[in-house]
Design a protein around this motif. Structure first.
Motif, PDB file in Angstrom:
ATOM      1  N   ASN A  13       0.887  -1.301   0.022  1.00  0.00           N
ATOM      2  CA  ASN A  13      -0.021   0.239  -0.440  1.00  0.00           C
ATOM      3  C   ASN A  13       0.716   0.939  -0.071  1.00  0.00           C
ATOM      4  N   ASN A  14       1.735   0.883  -0.302  1.00  0.00           N
ATOM      5  CA  ASN A  14       3.179   2.179  -0.255  1.00  0.00           C
ATOM      6  C   ASN A  14       3.943   2.124  -1.889  1.00  0.00           C
ATOM      7  N   PRO A  15       2.341   3.485  -2.356  1.00  0.00           N
ATOM      8  CA  PRO A  15       3.381   3.809  -4.170  1.00  0.00           C
ATOM      9  C   PRO A  15       4.984   3.918  -4.009  1.00  0.00           C
ATOM     10  N   ASN A  16       5.188   4.583  -3.082  1.00  0.00           N
ATOM     11  CA  ASN A  16       6.787   5.514  -2.888  1.00  0.00           C
ATOM     12  C   ASN A  16       7.441   4.122  -2.983  1.00  0.00           C
ATOM     13  N   GLU A  41      -7.306  -2.542   4.464  1.00  0.00           N
ATOM     14  CA  GLU A  41      -6.545  -1.565   3.611  1.00  0.00           C
ATOM     15  C   GLU A  41      -6.070  -2.489   2.242  1.00  0.00           C
ATOM     16  N   ASP A  43      -8.054  -4.002   0.021  1.00  0.00           N
ATOM     17  CA  ASP A  43      -8.747  -3.836  -1.126  1.00  0.00           C
ATOM     18  C   ASP A  43      -7.996  -2.321  -1.391  1.00  0.00           C
ATOM     19  N   ALA A  44      -7.561  -1.802  -0.664  1.00  0.00           N
ATOM     20  CA  ALA A  44      -7.072  -0.774  -1.755  1.00  0.00           C
ATOM     21  C   ALA A  44      -5.504  -0.732  -2.041  1.00  0.00           C
ATOM     22  N   ILE A  47      -5.945  -3.227  -5.843  1.00  0.00           N
ATOM     23  CA  ILE A  47      -5.656  -2.471  -6.663  1.00  0.00           C
ATOM     24  C   ILE A  47      -4.289  -1.637  -7.049  1.00  0.00           C
ATOM     25  N   LEU A  48      -3.964  -0.794  -5.505  1.00  0.00           N
ATOM     26  CA  LEU A  48      -2.577   0.012  -6.130  1.00  0.00           C
ATOM     27  C   LEU A  48      -1.958  -0.762  -6.901  1.00  0.00           C
TER      28      LEU A  48
ATOM     29  N   ALA B  75      -5.481   4.808  -8.626  1.00  0.00           N
ATOM     30  CA  ALA B  75      -5.483   3.778  -7.479  1.00  0.00           C
ATOM     31  C   ALA B  75      -6.430   4.136  -6.808  1.00  0.00           C
ATOM     32  N   ALA B  79      -9.893   3.140  -5.795  1.00  0.00           N
ATOM     33  CA  ALA B  79     -10.630   2.416  -4.442  1.00  0.00           C
ATOM     34  C   ALA B  79     -11.481   3.256  -2.918  1.00  0.00           C
ATOM     35  N   ARG B  83     -15.101   1.767  -2.396  1.00  0.00           N
ATOM     36  CA  ARG B  83     -15.582   1.779  -1.202  1.00  0.00           C
ATOM     37  C   ARG B  83     -17.337   2.582  -0.868  1.00  0.00           C
TER      38      ARG B  83
END
Lengths: 291, 90, 516
Positions: A13-16, A41, A43-44, A47-48, B75, B79, B83
């Motif tokens: 979950n860390n784009p960087n 997190e 789900d998010a 996707i990421l 993204a 999300a 949600r």
């Protein structure tokens, strides 16, 4: 044979980190949907990670994803999201039953064929994080032709053994040896667990030297600063490379002239020595010069 | 009014907050933060493409940016919208 | 209108600045005539220059409305002197002053009311933070003039800028005006940026919080330049003056870039005995120094000197024999302050000595390698240090131009992306340092060499340790990652003039149009 000296975990979950991980030039990346992502997190992060796989850049790295455990509700969705997006390997946590690997193999086949991906492309990296998993290592490694590597757990495994992780790794010594034997017998890679003390460069250096001597092919890393250290130890020295080149050349020359025994630097060289020399060259990234 | 958000305040990330909007009110996008001064147009277009791909016609989106690239922005937008749709209200 | 040598369109004259001399090339302008100087004065007799307070000193100095007052920035973000002097001037009814600091810091945002009320009409020097924002939005009548650390003493010695009164913050001073940068709680080490002002101003006032009997030792600025001495409660907050000991960064991206930069230096022809370098105090430069030290150890290379702003890390290099001398124009931390007071091989130099292009040879000329940063670079390697991506004037030029012009190998090292903001663009928003004196950009993607430096290209190819990325590829990569940029919207009005170190104009900065 692709090098797997270092495979770098990147929090999912860390784009960087997901976008920059490849810049540190590890041999492989592990986009982590499991432990590095909070339950709220998942789900998010999925996707990421999917979008990063589709549109990100990874240099020359082998790109894998650590999916959530097969004892959760999440793993099928993880696989369905990341395999069509381009992950060429899945790292599966807490494997302890060959049946799970056969189940994953089957599901991967479905996902691959639906996505129009060559069936069998997605490799499986098995994390053995329990005593039972270690005990069944060979059966797990041979449960599917997709299995590419076995990796022992660190914290979870030592907890399951009712001990804890020490600086010198006494408690893991036997397990690591066992895992190398199982991996070699099954013809897959043996990759080591992470070294958790990220600021202790000397400790890492010692541990990597140790696992290399045991026969491991590489190590999982959790911090980019660990990469140059692991590579340094796994990369043969110039002298080792030169000697390996002479051995391989002499063996090839002998084969061409129909001779069995070979001499290099005044010493007899037999088959295992030649194989080891070939391996040295492949680790130095010079396998092309051998084949 | 229902809202949902996704993302973090970390570098190269953003927080996208989606709020339900009355039918017929259309899509509203607000962008604030690190890259807004020089990338406002590109960021707006990136967010809108996700909204239209998901077939949403009425929603209010606000982006608090900390240097996210388009793929991250998208993204996070997806999300947040998922949600909002799923009733997983933050 | 004219077009200068970096392709910028410039007006022939700028209101509040005067006629514009367009930049012609890094070493094109040749000076004529003789040095300028301060007012002649004679002091017959007397053993004491101490006045009771700042107001008494301001009155005695003859300062009038509209005159130019100068300050040094050795007290950095701890400085109390500039604010106190301007407060006193305001109370005495002085107006339209020209502030000529060697740099300003965040602590000087307290000057904003004085800018708004007209006590300060103009700033000639770096602006940042809130003052930079104010200037960028048109909050000052005359444009700010940005000069490098070498360009400033050039302007003073050549007479481009005449200093009426120099106020010199003095960590230690005696009653007859000898000044030292060490010996008290406000110690800042080198007073390099104050020397030229003290020599060329019509009147010099020492402001100290450590008044000592005559004479003190370790004198940076001697009594014969100093007219008055004022003792105050505090010249600055020690916590803001010097930093504690600096740790090498553990940030992996910065370490990666630093490693590439160090590999470039090691592959370059200047990596040999006698190498000299300047790396400053930033995270990346300091890490480069650490990697360079490893390389020097491994290859048994001994350096000659370290230059510029000095940190404890450089002090260690001196102590361990990796360099023979430190030439210190500015001491950044406690270790450096301690060392300059004790070690004769740690030498204080003035800004004139350090970087002025118009003298008989500055220290930067002897420099082999410098590591610098920049907001952005363009395809021609022109560097922007002064303005941020949104067009705001937020950074001083510092020694960027001077060291780039002097060094054999000028490296700009920084991430390709800061968030979404790329550091390479088609054309920089404003030019601080022309591409003709920039040799390499080092990012997380590798080393990008100025094609002009064919020797470096060859050396790197030979060494095989340095990943090379052509500028075209890097710009394309940045564009692909970040997408198209919206233009900065500005007014016609010029709020900043960026001079090259020789006094010609590289670029101008225009007033920002407020965003909706």
């Amino acid at each position: 044979m692709s090098l797997r000296r270092t495979m770098l975990y990147l929090p999912g979950n860390n784009p960087n980190m997901l976008l920059r991980g490849h810049l540190f030039r590890p041999d492989g990346l592990i986009l982590d949907l499991e432990d590095a992502v909070a339950p709220s997190e998942k789900d998010a992060a999925r996707i990421l990670v999917r979008d990063v796989l589709c549109r990100g850049e990874f240099g020359g790295c082998e790109v894998t994803v650590r999916i959530n455990g097969m004892d959760t509700e999440l793993w099928r969705e993880d696989v369905a999201a990341v395999v069509p997006a381009g992950a060429t390997g899945l790292r599966v946590p807490k494997v302890e039953n060959p049946r799970d690997i056969r189940l994953l193999d089957e599901y991967l086949g479905e996902v691959e064929s639906q996505a129009g991906i060559a069936e069998g492309r997605t490799a499986i990296f098995c994390l053995l994080e329990t005593a039972l998993g270690i005990w069944r290592a060979y059966d797990i490694a041979t449960a599917s032709p997709r299995v590419a590597a076995l990796i022992p757990g660190g914290e979870d495994l030592t907890a399951d053994l009712r001990t804890n992780r020490s600086a010198d790794g006494t408690e893991l010594a036997t397990i690591r040896s066992l895992l190398v034997v199982a991996a070699r017998a099954a013809g897959v890679d043996a990759l080591d667990t992470v070294y958790p003390r990220v600021a202790d460069d000397e400790g890492l250096r010692r541990e990597v030297a140790f696992i290399k001597q045991l026969g491991f092919d590489g190590k999982s890393v959790i911090h980019p600063n660990q990469i140059p250290i692991v590579h340094d130890i796994f990369t043969p020295t110039e002298a080792e490379v030169e000697k390996a080149k002479r051995i391989v050349a002499a063996a090839r020359d002998a084969a061409a002239r129909g001779l069995g025994a070979v001499q290099v630097d005044g010493r007899m060289v037999d088959k295992p020595v030649v194989r080891r020399a070939e391996f040295t060259l492949s680790r130095a990234g010079l396998s092309g010069e051998v084949m | 009014m229902k809202t949902a958000s996704a993302g973090t305040v970390e570098s190269m990330d953003c927080i996208v907050t989606a709020s339900e909007a009355d039918p017929g009110s259309g899509v509203t996008v607000q962008i604030a933060g690190a890259s807004a001064a020089r990338f406002g147009s590109a960021m707006r277009a990136a967010v809108l493409s996700v909204v239209s791909k998901m077939g949403i016609t009425d929603v209010t989106l606000s982006v608090q940016d900390n240097g996210a690239l388009d793929l991250v922005l998208q993204a996070r937008t997806e999300a947040a919208l998922e949600r909002l749709k799923g009733g997983d209200v933050a | 209108m004219s077009i200068n040598a970096v392709g910028r369109h410039l007006p022939d004259a700028i209101p509040g600045y005067g006629p514009v001399k367009p930049f012609q090339g890094a070493a094109a302008r040749v000076p004529e005539g003789h040095r300028d100087g301060g007012r002649l004065r004679a002091v017959y007799g007397g053993k004491d220059k101490v006045l009771p307070d700042l107001k008494a000193a301001i009155a005695a100095s003859g300062l009038q409305s509209g005159m130019t007052i100068s300050f040094h920035h050795h007290l950095r973000n701890g400085d109390h002197v500039i604010n106190a002097v301007v407060d006193a001037c305001a109370e005495m009814g002085l107006r339209d002053l020209v502030l000529f600091p060697t740099a300003l810091f965040g602590v000087h945002k307290k000057l904003i009311p004085h800018i708004k009320s007209g006590v300060i009409r103009r700033i000639m020097g770096s602006v940042n933070g809130p003052i930079g924002q104010l200037v960028s939005e048109g909050g000052m009548e005359d444009p700010v003039v940005l000069r490098s650390h070498g360009g400033r003493p050039r302007a003073v010695t050549s007479g481009d800028v005449h200093i009426d009164v120099a106020f010199v913050g003095a960590p230690t001073a005696d009653r007859y005006g000898n000044i030292s940068g060490v010996g008290s709680r406000s110690a800042c080490g080198s007073l390099g940026y104050a020397h030229t002002d003290a020599m060329y101003a019509d009147c010099v006032v020492a402001v100290t919080d450590n008044l000592q009997p005559y004479p003190i030792s370790r004198i940076s600025i001697p009594q014969h330049y100093v007219d008055f001495v004022v003792a105050v409660e505090s010249i600055g907050d020690p916590a803001g003056i010097v930093s504690g000991s600096t740790q090498i960064t553990r940030d992996p991206l910065r370490l990666l870039i630093s490693r590439y930069a160090s590999q470039l230096i090691e592959a370059s022809p200047c990596f040999k005995n006698g190498i000299s370098f300047q790396t400053g105090a930033g995270g990346i430069p300091l890490a480069v120094t650490a990697f360079l030290k490893d390389a020097m150890k491994r290859r048994n290379v001994k350096g000659s000197f370290g230059l510029g702003g000095i940190t404890g890390y450089f002090v260690d290099l001196l102590r361990e024999g990796y360099v023979e001398r430190l030439l210190d124009v500015q001491s950044f931390d406690l270790e450096a302050v301690k060392s300059i007071a004790e070690n004769p091989d740690h030498i204080e130099i003035s800004a004139d000595w350090y970087a002025n292009p118009w003298n008989s040879g500055a220290a930067v000329n002897a420099l082999d390698v410098v590591i610098l940063g920049a907001t952005e670079l363009d395809r021609d390697f022109n560097a922007n240090v002064n303005t941020e991506a949104d067009g705001a004037l937020l950074h001083g030029t510092g020694g960027h131009q001077d060291t780039a012009a002097g060094a054999g190998l000028t490296i700009i090292a920084q991430p390709l992306l800061r968030g979404r903001i790329p550091c390479v663009v088609d054309a920089v928003y404003s030019v601080t340092t022309p591409g003709e004196v920039v040799d390499a950009l080092v990012t997380e993607f590798g080393v990008t060499l100025n094609p002009r430096r064919t020797d470096l290209v060859e050396a790197c190819r030979e060494a095989k340790t340095v990943p090379l990325v052509p500028m075209e590829e890097l710009v394309d990569r940045a564009k692909k990652l970040t997408g198209p940029m919206d233009p900065v919207v500005t007014e016609e009005r010029i709020v900043g003039v960026i001079e090259w170190r020789d006094g010609t104009v590289l670029d101008v900065v225009r007033q920002l149009t407020p965003r909706k």
